[in-house]
Design a protein around this motif. Structure first.
Motif, PDB file in Angstrom:
ATOM      1  N   LEU A 450       0.602  -1.067   0.107  1.00  0.00           N
ATOM      2  CA  LEU A 450      -0.257   0.022   0.047  1.00  0.00           C
ATOM      3  C   LEU A 450       0.842   1.326   0.181  1.00  0.00           C
ATOM      4  O   LEU A 450       0.568   2.216  -0.636  1.00  0.00           O
ATOM      5  CB  LEU A 450      -0.880   0.149   1.029  1.00  0.00           C
ATOM      6  CG  LEU A 450      -2.017  -0.834   1.396  1.00  0.00           C
ATOM      7  CD1 LEU A 450      -2.800  -1.036   2.432  1.00  0.00           C
ATOM      8  CD2 LEU A 450      -2.820  -0.749   0.158  1.00  0.00           C
ATOM      9  N   GLN A 454       0.769   1.242  -6.406  1.00  0.00           N
ATOM     10  CA  GLN A 454      -0.498   1.519  -6.920  1.00  0.00           C
ATOM     11  C   GLN A 454      -1.507   0.516  -6.795  1.00  0.00           C
ATOM     12  O   GLN A 454      -2.646   0.508  -7.369  1.00  0.00           O
ATOM     13  CB  GLN A 454      -0.626   2.500  -7.960  1.00  0.00           C
ATOM     14  CG  GLN A 454       0.098   3.812  -7.531  1.00  0.00           C
ATOM     15  CD  GLN A 454      -0.794   4.464  -6.419  1.00  0.00           C
ATOM     16  OE1 GLN A 454      -2.073   4.541  -6.260  1.00  0.00           O
ATOM     17  NE2 GLN A 454      -0.039   4.941  -5.458  1.00  0.00           N
ATOM     18  N   ARG A 456      -3.526  -2.868  -6.597  1.00  0.00           N
ATOM     19  CA  ARG A 456      -5.058  -3.170  -6.100  1.00  0.00           C
ATOM     20  C   ARG A 456      -4.728  -4.441  -5.420  1.00  0.00           C
ATOM     21  O   ARG A 456      -4.277  -5.409  -6.127  1.00  0.00           O
ATOM     22  CB  ARG A 456      -6.453  -3.274  -6.864  1.00  0.00           C
ATOM     23  CG  ARG A 456      -7.457  -3.889  -5.900  1.00  0.00           C
ATOM     24  CD  ARG A 456      -8.426  -3.671  -7.041  1.00  0.00           C
ATOM     25  NE  ARG A 456      -9.165  -2.489  -7.349  1.00  0.00           N
ATOM     26  CZ  ARG A 456      -9.964  -2.223  -8.491  1.00  0.00           C
ATOM     27  NH1 ARG A 456     -10.370  -3.286  -9.310  1.00  0.00           N
ATOM     28  NH2 ARG A 456     -10.383  -1.157  -8.917  1.00  0.00           N
ATOM     29  N   GLU A 540      -6.239   2.274   5.162  1.00  0.00           N
ATOM     30  CA  GLU A 540      -6.461   2.496   3.939  1.00  0.00           C
ATOM     31  C   GLU A 540      -7.895   2.940   3.593  1.00  0.00           C
ATOM     32  O   GLU A 540      -8.763   2.125   3.591  1.00  0.00           O
ATOM     33  CB  GLU A 540      -5.934   1.432   2.963  1.00  0.00           C
ATOM     34  CG  GLU A 540      -6.382   1.552   1.384  1.00  0.00           C
ATOM     35  CD  GLU A 540      -5.850   2.771   0.943  1.00  0.00           C
ATOM     36  OE1 GLU A 540      -6.640   3.530   0.294  1.00  0.00           O
ATOM     37  OE2 GLU A 540      -4.607   3.058   0.827  1.00  0.00           O
ATOM     38  N   ARG A 567      -8.411   0.303  -3.367  1.00  0.00           N
ATOM     39  CA  ARG A 567      -6.985  -0.306  -3.216  1.00  0.00           C
ATOM     40  C   ARG A 567      -6.744  -1.512  -2.565  1.00  0.00           C
ATOM     41  O   ARG A 567      -5.835  -2.310  -2.666  1.00  0.00           O
ATOM     42  CB  ARG A 567      -6.128   0.799  -2.658  1.00  0.00           C
ATOM     43  CG  ARG A 567      -6.069   2.190  -3.540  1.00  0.00           C
ATOM     44  CD  ARG A 567      -4.601   2.726  -3.404  1.00  0.00           C
ATOM     45  NE  ARG A 567      -3.560   1.951  -3.584  1.00  0.00           N
ATOM     46  CZ  ARG A 567      -2.420   1.772  -2.864  1.00  0.00           C
ATOM     47  NH1 ARG A 567      -2.241   2.682  -2.025  1.00  0.00           N
ATOM     48  NH2 ARG A 567      -1.132   1.039  -2.995  1.00  0.00           N
TER      49      ARG A 567
END
Length: 831
Positions: A450, A454, A456, A540, A567
């Protein structure tokens, strides 16, 4: 259509293609007069051919009137080529034929010399418009006598092509007795049954007589020769009765029929053959090595299975040989059938356990018990779980009941006992594994991604997915062409139960137990999806939390919209624990594991289509499962005191008692610092509610070692290239061994290639087909394979060529890959 209309049509066709028409008509029957022709054909110059105007006609047609059309008519028989003064004209023009036979030769595009004798020989065949229509659809252009007769046979049996193998298959499909075969009656009435049997017999290298049930005799030869091809011995009686001068042709016929949609008829013929000719008795007198490559009769697999069972019971089994043999048989025709396949799969795991048994003698030597389990010991649990899964679903359980009883006794009373004794010793010594603890999962695996990328991230948490099942899933994911999978063992938090395991996988600094709110992560409740979402979003914000099934049930557009901008996605799956934790359904635990592996495999497929590039798969805890009913000595007194939570294997709370057969953990052994933790030792269960056979909460590696699978979607690797590794591509025998070289080793960049290979001349296959997967790793010298092919026995001209055709087999079908030309030099075919 009358003859003049047909002539006009022919003239117009010539004009359309050549601008002018020059048409010859030899009409010895004098069906029309020249005057009549001139009257009806005003668009073409009509000339009658005589002995005196040959030269004049050549001059007019080729010099004086080069753009005009001519009909050259003669009421005489067409002269032989050597005597025909206008042969050069005739060769670049067209000849019109008006009698019915002549017109049929044009329709069929066959020589008059071929057709007329057949009409005279088989007049009844040509009495039917329908038969002539079928003949016209399948007859090859300019067919010779043999192919014309073959096409007549095909038309009579309604074969789609004039292929003798198709014709014979259609005859055999209808039945084996001549008097019951309508197709043979058609052949007898409209062609010739003797000639048919002669053609069939010559092709298959056998003599067939009408008075000796020829179809039954042929089938006997075909089945025997298919058997004989891979037999390591000769059955003298069968060899005398069913010999063939073309054994490979016979074997290929059976091989092809077994791949056809109507193979169920052949299966019944084979089973009847097996019964009538006592194949079992013949084979039972042979060593297994003499028939283990034969793929003709299902009894061969039965004998191999019985042999393996006997060897297992008497402890005489050659483990590696039998494992290899079963893998080979699973790809054979009968070995891939459901019932036999199920027996083989069950046996394979039983033999695998025999191979793994000595491992338990070394468990006390391992420095880190869980680490040792993650490297090798897990295989015993995996093999036993798969054995019992297959065994409980067998239609013929009685064949393996003794082995199942023996293995279960060894697994529960030897293997689990030894494991639990070692675990007891280590717990008392304050054991803490060197494996990454479950509670470090987020900080060590998720947070760095994270912070730096970038990408996911998807995290799938499957309740009670123990390490051995995760490893099986990893092995499947490794084979995906566009993915890379790795797996590590991870040490679950003590006690190994759902609330603590789920909390450990969330971001946190400390975990506490609360009497009302369950396990708290930094003071926040971890119960339910909403609470877990809140905790994850505090680290996040772009996080989504769902049940896995909810996401998989969505349409692609709905899933895309939901995940847009996200994400981190946590997905929860619960199938094993849901069944196992209920006393009513705990017996289905191993079936639940099997289904879970399929579910997770599908989940990776679906997430990959949603452009997921990083997927972690892990679990809250594992489980221990025993088939036998738990004896009273395995049940210990329940923990007393201020109990906050408990199951059959643990209790947490304050002022807890420690019954005999249990242990209280020290503060280093559990992340819960505000409560006492008491766990059952060995295989013990506390006398409290819940199932007895499916358990978790304790410290055995089956409960406490969980998988951590890291799956990354990568660019699709290229299939490895293969080459024919032969300098001289010359065939000198009907059995040829071809050497292949796999040019690259299997890596992330290069994936395996599955191929189908056979020899062809034109579009005709002249050998058996071989399916093979090239998936070799290692140095150049380690990537060679040899494959044997059997060529159809027929006369091959010295120096003529054939091609080894190699096709890549994919999920979408077959794709051409490589062709290699071979030269035929079968000198023995000359004598």
């Amino acid at each position: 259509m009358d003859v003049i209309e047909k002539l006009q049509e022919k003239i117009q066709q010539e004009k359309d293609t050549k601008k002018r028409a020059i048409v010859f008509w030899y009409d010895p029957q004098a069906q029309v007069s020249v005057d009549e022709l001139k009257e009806q054909l005003d668009e073409i110059e009509v000339r009658k051919l005589t002995n005196h105007n040959l030269f004049q006609l050549k001059v007019e047609i080729e010099i004086q009137r080069t753009t005009e059309s001519f009909l050259i008519y003669s009421d005489k028989v067409k002269p032989a080529d050597k005597e025909n003064m206008l042969l050069d004209l005739l060769l670049y023009s067209i000849e019109f034929k008006a009698d019915e036979t002549a017109m049929l030769t044009e329709t069929l595009q066959v020589s008059d010399n071929v057709l007329r004798p057949k009409i005279e020989q088989y007049p009844l065949f040509f009495d039917s418009k329908e038969r002539k229509r079928r003949l016209s659809k399948i007859l090859p252009k300019q067919a010779d006598d043999y192919h014309f007769e073959l096409s007549m046979m095909a038309a009579l049996v309604k074969a789609p092509v004039p292929d003798l193998r198709v014709i014979v298959r259609l005859l055999l499909l209808e039945g084996l007795r001549v008097e019951e075969s309508e197709l043979l009656k058609q052949i007898k009435r409209n062609f010739s049954i003797e000639r048919t049997l002669e053609i069939i017999g010559r092709y298959f290298g056998v003599s067939l007589e009408t008075d000796n049930e020829p179809l039954m005799e042929l089938l006997n030869v075909l089945i025997y020769q298919h058997f004989r091809q891979n037999a390591g011995f000769t059955a003298d009686d069968w060899e005398v009765k069913w010999a063939s001068s073309s054994p490979n042709v016979c074997a290929l016929f059976i091989e092809e029929w077994l791949q056809h949609s109507d193979r169920d008829v052949l299966e019944e013929y084979i089973k009847e053959w097996e019964r009538v000719y006592h194949v079992r008795d013949v084979l039972s007198k042979q060593d297994i090595e003499n028939y283990q490559r034969i793929d003709t009769f299902p009894v061969i697999d039965v004998l191999i299975i019985e042999k393996c069972i006997d060897e297992l019971i008497h402890q005489t089994i050659h483990i590696e040989e039998r494992l290899s043999l079963i893998e080979q048989r699973l790809h054979k025709y009968w070995g891939s059938k459901d019932k036999i396949k199920a027996l083989y799969n069950t046996l394979f795991e039983a033999i695998r356990i025999e191979k793994l048994k000595p491992v338990i003698n070394r468990i006390h030597l391992q420095e880190d018990f869980y680490e040792s389990y993650g490297k090798s010991l897990y295989e015993i649990d995996q093999a036993y779980r798969k054995f019992m899964y297959h065994f409980t679903r067998l239609a013929a359980k009685e064949m393996l009941e003794e082995i199942a009883s023996r293995l279960t006794n060894w697994y529960e009373n030897e293997y689990l006992r030894r494991l639990s004794e070692e675990m007891n010793f280590r717990l008392e010594e304050g054991y803490v594994s060197k494996l990454m603890p479950q509670r470090a999962f987020f900080s060590k695996m998720i947070l760095p991604i994270l912070e730096k990328e970038q990408t996911r991230i998807f995290v799938i948490i499957s309740d009670a997915l123990r390490f051995e099942a995760g490893y099986e899933l990893h092995e499947i994911l490794k084979k995906r062409e566009n993915g890379k999978s790795s797996i590590d063992p991870m040490a679950a938090s003590y006690p190994t139960y759902t609330q603590l395991g789920m909390a450990s996988l969330l971001p946190h600094r400390e975990l506490l137990a609360d009497d009302k709110r369950g396990i708290l992560a930094d003071g926040l409740s971890t119960k339910g999806l909403d609470n877990r979402r809140h905790i994850l979003q505090s680290v996040e914000p772009q996080t989504e939390v769902l049940k896995l099934k909810e996401l998989l049930d969505m349409k692609a557009s709905e899933a895309d919209q939901l995940l847009k901008g996200k994400r981190l996605v946590y997905l929860y799956h619960d199938h094993i624990d849901a069944l196992g934790d209920s006393a009513k359904s705990e017996s289905e635990t191993y079936g639940a594991v099997h289904q879970t592996i399929q579910d997770l495999q599908y989940a990776v497929d679906r997430l990959s289509r949603l452009q997921a590039k990083r997927i972690f798969i892990t679990a809250d805890h594992g489980f221990l499962f025993q088939f036998k009913q738990i004896e009273n000595y395995g049940k210990i007194s329940a923990v007393e005191g201020q109990v906050m939570d408990h199951n059959r294997r643990f209790a947490i709370g304050h002022n807890l008692t420690v019954p005999e057969g249990s242990i209280k953990l020290n503060e280093r052994q559990t992340p819960l610092q505000n409560v006492e933790v008491v766990m059952a030792k060995s295989l013990n269960r506390f006398k409290t509610g819940g199932g007895l056979r499916f358990i978790h909460g304790g410290a055995l590696p089956q409960e406490a070692v969980v998988p951590l699978i890291d799956y990354r979607r990568i660019e699709k690797g290229q299939p490895v290239d293969i080459a024919v590794a032969m300098i001289n591509k010359v065939i000198t025998n009907y059995r040829i061994t071809v050497s292949f070289y796999q040019e690259q080793s299997i890596t992330d960049i290069y994936t395996s290639r599955k191929v189908l290979m056979a020899f062809y001349q034109g579009d005709e296959r002249i050998s058996n087909e071989v399916e093979l997967v090239f998936d070799l790793k290692g140095e150049n010298r380690d990537r060679n394979r040899q494959v044997s092919f059997n060529l159809v026995e027929k006369h091959y001209k010295i120096g003529e060529t054939c091609k080894l055709r190699i096709e890549t087999v994919t999920k979408k079908g077959k794709e051409p890959y490589l062709e290699e030309e071979f030269t035929m030099r079968l000198y023995e075919a000359l004598y």
